[in-house]
Design a protein around this motif. Structure first.
Motif, PDB file in Angstrom:
ATOM      1  N   ALA A   1       1.861   1.267 -11.386  1.00  0.00           N
ATOM      2  CA  ALA A   1       3.282   1.399 -11.471  1.00  0.00           C
ATOM      3  C   ALA A   1       3.812   0.858 -12.688  1.00  0.00           C
ATOM      4  O   ALA A   1       4.735   0.038 -12.667  1.00  0.00           O
ATOM      5  N   SER A   2       3.328   1.225 -13.746  1.00  0.00           N
ATOM      6  CA  SER A   2       3.767   0.633 -15.188  1.00  0.00           C
ATOM      7  C   SER A   2       3.680   1.842 -16.310  1.00  0.00           C
ATOM      8  O   SER A   2       2.649   2.582 -16.323  1.00  0.00           O
TER       9      SER A   2
ATOM     10  N   ALA B   1      10.450  -2.454  -3.221  1.00  0.00           N
ATOM     11  CA  ALA B   1       9.470  -1.454  -3.313  1.00  0.00           C
ATOM     12  C   ALA B   1       8.040  -1.710  -3.560  1.00  0.00           C
ATOM     13  O   ALA B   1       7.085  -1.159  -2.945  1.00  0.00           O
ATOM     14  N   TYR B   2       8.178  -2.882  -4.256  1.00  0.00           N
ATOM     15  CA  TYR B   2       6.803  -3.540  -4.532  1.00  0.00           C
ATOM     16  C   TYR B   2       6.163  -4.243  -3.340  1.00  0.00           C
ATOM     17  O   TYR B   2       4.802  -4.398  -3.299  1.00  0.00           O
ATOM     18  N   GLY B   3       6.700  -4.221  -2.136  1.00  0.00           N
ATOM     19  CA  GLY B   3       6.192  -4.283  -0.896  1.00  0.00           C
ATOM     20  C   GLY B   3       5.633  -5.729  -0.442  1.00  0.00           C
ATOM     21  O   GLY B   3       5.055  -5.967   0.682  1.00  0.00           O
TER      22      GLY B   3
ATOM     23  N   PRO C   1       0.783  -1.184  -0.176  1.00  0.00           N
ATOM     24  CA  PRO C   1      -0.056  -0.029   0.116  1.00  0.00           C
ATOM     25  C   PRO C   1       0.839   1.411   0.079  1.00  0.00           C
ATOM     26  O   PRO C   1       0.375   2.164  -0.514  1.00  0.00           O
ATOM     27  N   HIS C   2       2.203   1.103   0.284  1.00  0.00           N
ATOM     28  CA  HIS C   2       3.142   2.420   0.446  1.00  0.00           C
ATOM     29  C   HIS C   2       3.877   2.588  -0.665  1.00  0.00           C
ATOM     30  O   HIS C   2       4.989   2.592  -0.635  1.00  0.00           O
ATOM     31  N   PHE C   3       3.476   1.670  -1.848  1.00  0.00           N
ATOM     32  CA  PHE C   3       4.453   1.716  -3.007  1.00  0.00           C
ATOM     33  C   PHE C   3       5.038   3.055  -3.351  1.00  0.00           C
ATOM     34  O   PHE C   3       6.350   3.000  -3.583  1.00  0.00           O
TER      35      PHE C   3
ATOM     36  N   GLU D   1      11.796   6.366  -1.787  1.00  0.00           N
ATOM     37  CA  GLU D   1      12.895   6.085  -0.846  1.00  0.00           C
ATOM     38  C   GLU D   1      14.010   5.449  -1.725  1.00  0.00           C
ATOM     39  O   GLU D   1      15.139   5.564  -1.531  1.00  0.00           O
ATOM     40  N   ALA D   2      13.488   4.425  -2.652  1.00  0.00           N
ATOM     41  CA  ALA D   2      14.496   3.563  -3.536  1.00  0.00           C
ATOM     42  C   ALA D   2      15.060   4.424  -4.386  1.00  0.00           C
ATOM     43  O   ALA D   2      16.069   4.125  -4.328  1.00  0.00           O
TER      44      ALA D   2
END
Lengths: 474, 226
Positions: free
Chosen positions: A364-365, A335-337, A7-9, A15-16
């Motif tokens: 995210a694409s 990052a994908y969590g 949920p925080h992607f 951050e990444a």
């Protein structure tokens, strides 16, 4: 438990992008796998025909999955093995624990398995007093760090050698501090020495499976290090954990898919070890496990059959989609969590943990389509990401501003007499504002876009006006 | 049978029949049976260079995968094995199974390697196996488990020497499955079948390929040519 941060992607991705260590590590990935895959595909004239056939085989399996699973179970049982069925992660964990307890196991060695990650097996075994030891070098490194894999086939791809060196110093404190640790070779030797002892003393060995062959009741693992083999031949109990869609009918069908697997993954023509295991050791065998168990995990997969996400069950976990994905290359797997990342993760994660938690992933694409182009199983990943976006929209899970702007745009788009002149006007003004540079480094209401990159200014008129001018000529 | 089994199979059937994909039960059974019995081949690659003999292709591909390969006459296998150990400064000592073809090797009276029989316990530097077959397609060795060739020998010693008969080298994997079915019986398999293509390796640290991970550091293949 694996903490789900899908949920925080967005926060994860930001951050990444500013994580220097990660960005340095990801540079090793870019171009490496992609060039090797391209060369391997080009070197095999039958590659495209094999992809088509690999897709057809899995499609056939999926529409006959119940029957092939029954046939597989029958063959495993006939050769002295035992098949356990697990409807969800909790059942699978309990089955594995039960087997370990019956074997009075203290230490369990593990070959690389994404299913183990999916059911969060290691933490569960630890809570129950059993020590799991990951034996794939990358998995071993991230286990020392208390992390999870960031890539299906290269679990430690997010790390640099300096980080690995520090981890080994910390974890192997019984070794002389002045030992050779500069080169990656010396680190590998060190891990080999440490893990060799673990292999020889483990009570149970747990591996995943790349394929389950119905014809023979065989489970197949594909590795380069040989760790999976030492995991499954040395302890007295071998447990295979695999999801139900890993079934292939015959050895011939397996061979079709094997031919596209390594080429798509690492660009090798064949991985070093492709190992077929069938049942426990035979009467006359001097080595091999005395018990052979297979845990078949469903965990939501049976419900994907017949839906627009069925094609995802063809996935053979080669990692080609993530290797070729501009988003994955930029932010890495964490990052994908959750467990699965890249384009395949963007499609699979919402089916397994819910689109309410993982809705950001299919968003995210860039829809560049490279994932589908290189997928050895022809999985229409962008199409399925679009399906998730639609579901997210239908379920009112997307943000209010996004929904209202989209509605506003749709109102105009449905009224061409109004939309076309307005679009043309907007375009000309943006083009003027863009000036000679033809790009914006800042734009009102698009601040989060222009923060990290420029927005190109529109040029040459709208599509409709260009179409009219050319009268359909290209 | 277990509850989970019924649930999973039930869900699959429900998903299939909802979409009309399940079709007639009999027809589906028949199709599955036909495929399992007939094991259709699919797309089998052909040698890109038709003139290249399968054995030469096998040697090229195995070398490309990092193995060392030599051809030897049956009578020269002992010499080749000893030379390999000597060239790598290894003790003349080998872990070996009960394979008849390996037992027939006539070792030289002087300086013959000491043969330790049975499975490896991890204390052997070198092991010797006889392959069931080879696949020229990718330079892949096929080894089957049993008292003849214990699987531990394939993975524990740092140096693995594998003897393969040139006549057992096929081009594609499919030809090998046919032979395996003939040997083991339809639907049956040896406990372990190892397809081995080069020595073990890892690229898990910064994508740098390093040979010799958990399995053998060196793989030496002796192709017996008659």
């Amino acid at each position: 438990m694996v903490e789900i941060t899908s949920p925080h992607f967005k926060e994860n991705a930001v951050e990444a992008l500013s994580d220097e260590n990660l960005q340095k590590a990801m540079r090793h990935l870019r171009g490496n796998f992609t060039a090797k895959r391209a060369a391997a595909a080009a070197a095999l004239p039958e590659f495209e025909a094999l992809r088509d056939n690999a897709r057809d085989i899995k499609n056939h399996v999926l529409t006959h999955l119940d029957l092939y699973l029954e046939a597989y179970e029958e063959r495993v049982t006939a050769q002295g093995g035992k098949v356990h069925w697990a409807a969800d992660a909790q059942e699978a964990r309990n089955i594995v624990l039960d087997i370990c307890r019956k074997a009075d196991a203290k230490t369990v060695t593990k070959g690389k398995s994404m299913i183990s990650e999916e059911i969060d097996l290691n933490a569960f075994l630890e809570r129950n007093g059993i020590t799991p030891v990951e034996t794939d070098l990358g998995e071993y490194i991230i286990q020392l760090r208390g992390e999870h894999p960031s890539h299906i086939i290269a679990p430690a791809v997010h790390l640099n050698i300096d980080q690995v060196r520090e981890d080994f110093r910390r974890a192997h404190s019984h070794l002389p501090p002045d030992r050779a640790m500069k080169e990656p070779e010396s680190l590998l030797r060190e891990a080999r020495g440490i893990l060799r002892k673990k292999f020889l003393s483990a009570d149970v060995g747990i591996t995943g499976a790349n394929f389950l062959v119905a014809e023979t009741g065989t489970s197949v693992i594909v590795t380069n290090e040989g760790n999976g083999d030492l995991t499954q031949i040395l302890p007295k109990v071998h447990v295979v954990i695999a999801s139900i869609e890993k079934i292939v009918p015959t050895l011939e069908d397996m061979s079709q898919i094997v031919r596209v697997l390594a080429r798509s993954a690492t660009g090798q023509e064949m991985s070093v070890y492709t190992t077929l295991s069938t049942g426990p050791r035979r009467k006359e065998d001097p080595d091999g496990p005395e018990e052979f168990h297979v845990v078949l995990l469903d965990n939501g997969r049976s419900s994907m059959i017949g839906t627009e996400f069925q094609d995802m069950l063809r996935c053979i976990r080669c990692g080609a989609c993530m290797n070729h994905c501009p988003v994955y290359q930029a932010v890495g797997g964490h990052a994908y969590g959750w467990v699965y990342s890249g384009p395949m993760g963007a499609v699979l994660t919402p089916t397994l943990i819910g689109v309410d938690k993982a809705g950001h992933l299919p968003n995210a694409s860039t829809f560049c389509g490279r994932c589908e182009e290189v997928c050895p199983m022809h999985i229409p990943l962008p199409k399925m990401m679009r399906s998730w976006r639609e579901r997210e929209f239908e379920r009112h899970l997307s943000p209010v501003s996004y929904r209202s702007n989209l509605k506003l745009w749709a109102w105009f788009a449905k009224r061409p007499a109004l939309y076309r002149p307005l679009a043309g006007l907007a375009m000309r003004s943006l083009s003027l504002m863009g000036g000679r540079r033809g790009r914006f480094s800042a734009l009102p209401m698009a601040g989060s876009w222009t923060k990290d990159r420029d927005l190109p200014a529109p040029q040459g008129g709208t599509f409709i006006s260009q179409w009219r001018n050319k009268r359909g000529r290209t | 049978m277990s509850e989970a089994r019924d649930i999973i199979l039930g869900r699959i059937c429900a998903s299939l029949s909802e979409n009309g994909k399940a079709g007639g039960d009999e027809a589906r059974h028949e199709e599955v049976e036909k495929r399992l019995r007939g094991h259709p081949q699919g797309v089998v690659p052909h040698p890109a260079d038709a003139k290249q003999a399968v054995v030469d292709r096998f040697i090229d591909k195995a070398q490309a995968a990092g193995a060392t390969v030599e051809k030897a006459k049956q009578g020269d296998v002992a010499k080749a094995v000893s030379a390999f150990l000597r060239d790598h400064n290894l003790p003349q000592q080998l872990r070996v199974g009960a394979d008849e073809r390996l037992e027939q090797i006539t070792w030289q009276s002087r300086g013959a390697p000491e043969l330790l029989s049975g499975p490896s316990d991890g204390n052997d530097l070198s092991g010797l196996s006889h392959a069931f077959a080879g696949a020229g397609e990718t330079g892949t060795l096929v080894l089957t488990s049993g008292p003849d060739n214990p699987t531990t020998i394939n993975f524990l010693p740092e140096n693995h020497i594998v003897v393969v008969d040139a006549q057992d080298i096929e081009f594609d994997y499919e030809a090998i499955w046919t032979r395996l079915r003939h040997k083991a019986g339809a639907g049956k398999m040896p406990r372990t079948v190892n397809l081995i293509t080069g020595p073990s390796r890892s690229a898990d640290i910064e994508q740098t390929l390093i040979m010799g991970a958990h399995g053998p550091v060196r793989l030496h293949i002796i192709v017996v040519t008659g």
